[in-house]
Design an enzyme around this catalytic site. Structure first.
Site, PDB file in Angstrom:
ATOM      1  N   SER A  50      35.003  35.861  28.929  1.00 38.68           N
ATOM      2  CA  SER A  50      34.341  36.926  28.174  1.00 38.68           C
ATOM      3  C   SER A  50      34.496  36.658  26.675  1.00 38.68           C
ATOM      4  O   SER A  50      35.337  35.833  26.269  1.00 38.68           O
ATOM      5  CB  SER A  50      34.975  38.280  28.514  1.00 38.68           C
ATOM      6  OG  SER A  50      36.307  38.308  28.020  1.00 38.68           O
ATOM      7  N   ASP A  82      30.725  35.166  30.130  1.00 34.76           N
ATOM      8  CA  ASP A  82      30.517  36.465  30.766  1.00 34.76           C
ATOM      9  C   ASP A  82      30.108  37.492  29.705  1.00 34.76           C
ATOM     10  O   ASP A  82      30.751  37.589  28.648  1.00 34.76           O
ATOM     11  CB  ASP A  82      31.853  36.875  31.427  1.00 34.76           C
ATOM     12  CG  ASP A  82      31.723  38.080  32.333  1.00 34.76           C
ATOM     13  OD1 ASP A  82      30.639  38.306  32.881  1.00 34.76           O
ATOM     14  OD2 ASP A  82      32.748  38.788  32.504  1.00 34.76           O
ATOM     15  N   GLU A 134      20.474  40.422  32.605  1.00 32.22           N
ATOM     16  CA  GLU A 134      20.834  41.664  33.306  1.00 32.22           C
ATOM     17  C   GLU A 134      19.789  42.744  33.073  1.00 32.22           C
ATOM     18  O   GLU A 134      19.303  42.954  31.968  1.00 32.22           O
ATOM     19  CB  GLU A 134      22.218  42.172  32.851  1.00 32.22           C
ATOM     20  CG  GLU A 134      22.573  43.509  33.506  1.00 32.22           C
ATOM     21  CD  GLU A 134      24.069  43.839  33.537  1.00 32.22           C
ATOM     22  OE1 GLU A 134      24.872  42.984  33.145  1.00 32.22           O
ATOM     23  OE2 GLU A 134      24.405  44.956  33.949  1.00 32.22           O
ATOM     24  N   GLY A 181      36.018  47.611  36.170  1.00 31.39           N
ATOM     25  CA  GLY A 181      37.342  48.216  36.084  1.00 31.39           C
ATOM     26  C   GLY A 181      37.945  48.541  37.437  1.00 31.39           C
ATOM     27  O   GLY A 181      37.368  48.232  38.491  1.00 31.39           O
ATOM     28  N   HIS A 213      28.040  42.321  39.244  1.00 34.21           N
ATOM     29  CA  HIS A 213      29.209  42.551  38.380  1.00 34.21           C
ATOM     30  C   HIS A 213      30.030  43.683  38.981  1.00 34.21           C
ATOM     31  O   HIS A 213      29.588  44.372  39.905  1.00 34.21           O
ATOM     32  CB  HIS A 213      28.747  42.949  36.972  1.00 34.21           C
ATOM     33  CG  HIS A 213      28.292  41.779  36.161  1.00 34.21           C
ATOM     34  ND1 HIS A 213      28.995  41.311  35.088  1.00 34.21           N
ATOM     35  CD2 HIS A 213      27.208  40.973  36.291  1.00 34.21           C
ATOM     36  CE1 HIS A 213      28.367  40.262  34.580  1.00 34.21           C
ATOM     37  NE2 HIS A 213      27.268  40.041  35.291  1.00 34.21           N
ATOM     38  N   SER A 216      35.106  43.918  42.083  1.00 34.21           N
ATOM     39  CA  SER A 216      36.473  43.864  42.628  1.00 34.21           C
ATOM     40  C   SER A 216      36.613  44.911  43.713  1.00 34.21           C
ATOM     41  O   SER A 216      36.067  46.014  43.602  1.00 34.21           O
ATOM     42  CB  SER A 216      37.504  44.140  41.525  1.00 34.21           C
ATOM     43  OG  SER A 216      37.739  42.975  40.763  1.00 34.21           O
ATOM     44  N   ASN A 256      31.275  38.838  40.781  1.00 32.59           N
ATOM     45  CA  ASN A 256      32.221  38.806  39.658  1.00 32.59           C
ATOM     46  C   ASN A 256      33.499  39.569  39.965  1.00 32.59           C
ATOM     47  O   ASN A 256      33.446  40.741  40.360  1.00 32.59           O
ATOM     48  CB  ASN A 256      31.582  39.474  38.436  1.00 32.59           C
ATOM     49  CG  ASN A 256      30.573  38.589  37.746  1.00 32.59           C
ATOM     50  OD1 ASN A 256      30.147  37.576  38.287  1.00 32.59           O
ATOM     51  ND2 ASN A 256      30.197  38.975  36.536  1.00 32.59           N
ATOM     52  N   ASP A 258      37.289  40.356  38.209  1.00 32.87           N
ATOM     53  CA  ASP A 258      38.302  40.283  37.154  1.00 32.87           C
ATOM     54  C   ASP A 258      39.451  41.250  37.477  1.00 32.87           C
ATOM     55  O   ASP A 258      40.619  40.856  37.532  1.00 32.87           O
ATOM     56  CB  ASP A 258      37.669  40.622  35.796  1.00 32.87           C
ATOM     57  CG  ASP A 258      38.636  40.422  34.646  1.00 32.87           C
ATOM     58  OD1 ASP A 258      39.770  39.972  34.881  1.00 32.87           O
ATOM     59  OD2 ASP A 258      38.270  40.721  33.488  1.00 32.87           O
TER      60      ASP A 258
HETATM   61  P1  13P Z   1      35.604  43.973  38.047  1.00 39.86           P
HETATM   62  O1  13P Z   1      36.107  44.847  36.956  1.00 39.86           O
HETATM   63  O2  13P Z   1      35.145  44.771  39.226  1.00 39.86           O
HETATM   64  O3  13P Z   1      36.561  42.897  38.429  1.00 39.86           O
HETATM   65  O4  13P Z   1      34.267  43.225  37.494  1.00 39.86           O
HETATM   66  C1  13P Z   1      34.390  42.100  36.673  1.00 39.86           C
HETATM   67  C2  13P Z   1      33.085  41.706  36.062  1.00 39.86           C
HETATM   68  O5  13P Z   1      32.019  42.185  36.384  1.00 39.86           O
HETATM   69  C3  13P Z   1      33.128  40.670  35.014  1.00 39.86           C
HETATM   70  O6  13P Z   1      31.893  40.456  34.422  1.00 39.86           O
HETATM   71  O1  G3H Z   2      33.187  42.589  32.755  1.00 43.40           O
HETATM   72  C1  G3H Z   2      34.115  42.417  31.943  1.00 43.40           C
HETATM   73  C2  G3H Z   2      35.271  41.578  32.287  1.00 43.40           C
HETATM   74  O2  G3H Z   2      36.133  42.255  33.155  1.00 43.40           O
HETATM   75  C3  G3H Z   2      35.947  41.038  31.056  1.00 43.40           C
HETATM   76  O3  G3H Z   2      36.730  41.993  30.432  1.00 43.40           O
HETATM   77  O4  G3H Z   2      36.199  41.804  27.970  1.00 43.40           O
HETATM   78  O5  G3H Z   2      38.427  42.700  28.769  1.00 43.40           O
HETATM   79  O6  G3H Z   2      37.869  40.265  28.997  1.00 43.40           O
HETATM   80  P1  G3H Z   2      37.343  41.694  28.956  1.00 43.40           P
HETATM   81 ZN    ZN Z   3      30.673  42.241  34.295  1.00 45.51          ZN
END
Ligand code: 13P
Ligand code: G3H
Ligand code: ZN
Length: 311
Positions: A50, A82, A134, A181, A213, A216, A256, A258
């Site tokens: 990111s 990202d 997107e 999140g 996206h 999780s 995706n 994170d």
């Molecule tokens: P999560 O917060 O569900 O892991 O999504 C991550 C994401 O979309 C990163 O672009």
């Molecule tokens: O979609 C966003 C990702 O989870 C990246 O988050 O900008 O805190 O690295 P970040």
């Molecule tokens: Zn995302």
């Protein structure tokens, strides 16, 4: 094999009814934890960075760690930006060796999104780099939305063919009910994804790779560990795995993740330090966090993505 773009990966994934995991990387332990699982299971992978990860760890460190992963594993790995927020950021990443970028114009009005995305595609394609656009905005975790207002956030299937044709993007992120999140749904709210919208998008864009996206699943075992050792994430709720599996068997070629990695790393570190209060060697507690990352990615490949033995 050098870093690859996402073209071939997505073609194979679409035809094979599976998805590629796109995992966010911020430091060495995360990169190593992810590729260890991919190597064991012979899975292709997207490592994504990111804008804020790039500020935190710096482009060269991240780029060279991912290059090391490529050399070490021999796997097809794409290095992806990202949520690129501007043409300049995308250009910087392309010039600096990324093989894929996302330009996120989803908050702009439609014509502005088309124009900005087109500009990035022209620069990227001339250099062999693939582009994700997107359409539609993911629901915010705090949104108190009625069905009508909620619907306004979802991707409008009537726009996708025009958007893809006019921009030339290689993949499209859509909003069907996932969100970023660890708190994706309110306690008691039933997680739901709009598979009807996904199907309508597929009907209008046959064979075209779609991206999810905010995907999780907020794995309960790591939430429990974080809470057991002093965390306050009791209300964390993610996307059920069976829904993600279904999406992966449809047009979704990139999922995706994170938040699940953040949780797993944090759970490993919290547990280690709580059980070993005298430890202060980072290799000990970060090592446990890294092992958790490997376990999460291994679980995703086998239970959600279906990308094992597709490298
Ligand atoms: P999560 O917060 O569900 O892991 O999504 C991550 C994401 O979309 C990163 O672009
Ligand atoms: O979609 C966003 C990702 O989870 C990246 O988050 O900008 O805190 O690295 P970040
Ligand atoms: Zn995302």
């Amino acid at each position: 094999m050098p870093l690859v773009n996402t073209k071939e990966m997505f073609k194979k994934a679409y035809e094979g009814g599976y998805a590629i995991g796109a995992f966010n990387v911020n430091n060495m332990e995360i990169v190593q934890g992810i590729v260890e699982a991919c190597k064991e299971l012979n899975s292709p992978v997207i490592l994504q960075v990111s804008g804020s990860a790039r500020k935190y760890a710096h482009h060269k460190y991240l780029y060279n760690m991912v290059q090391a992963a490529v050399e070490e594993t021999g796997l097809p790995i794409a290095l992806h930006l990202d949520h690129g927020s501007s043409f300049e950021l995308c250009k910087d990443c392309i010039d600096g060796g990324f093989t894929s970028v996302m330009i996120d114009g989803s908050h702009l009005d439609y014509e502005e999104n088309v124009a900005l995305t087109r500009q990035v595609v022209e620069y990227a394609h001339a250099r062999g780099v693939t582009v994700e656009g997107e359409l539609g905005q993911l629901a915010g975790v705090e949104d108190e939305v009625s069905v009508e207002a909620d619907k306004a956030n979802y991707t409008d299937p009537d726009q996708v063919l025009d958007f893809v044709t006019r921009t030339g993007v290689d993949s499209l992120a859509i909003a069907i009910g996932t969100s970023h999140g660890a708190f994706k749904f309110k306690p008691g709210q039933k997680p739901q994804l709009r598979f009807d919208i996904l199907q309508e998008v597929m009907d209008r864009l046959p064979g075209f790779p779609i991206v999810l996206h905010g995907a999780s699943s907020v794995m309960p075992e790591y939430v429990a560990t974080v809470n057991q050792y002093g965390g306050q994430m009791a209300d964390a709720i993610g996307i059920p795995e069976d829904m993600l599996r279904k999406a992966a068997s449809m047009a979704v070629c990139k999922i995706n993740v994170d938040s699940d990695l953040r949780l797993a790393l944090t759970a490993g570190i919290r547990k280690h330090l709580a059980e070993n209060p005298t430890h202060f060697d980072p290799r000990q507690y970060l090592g446990d966090g890294r092992a958790n990352i490997t376990a999460v990615v291994s679980h995703k490949i086998q239970n959600v993505l279906g990308s094992a033995n597709q490298a």
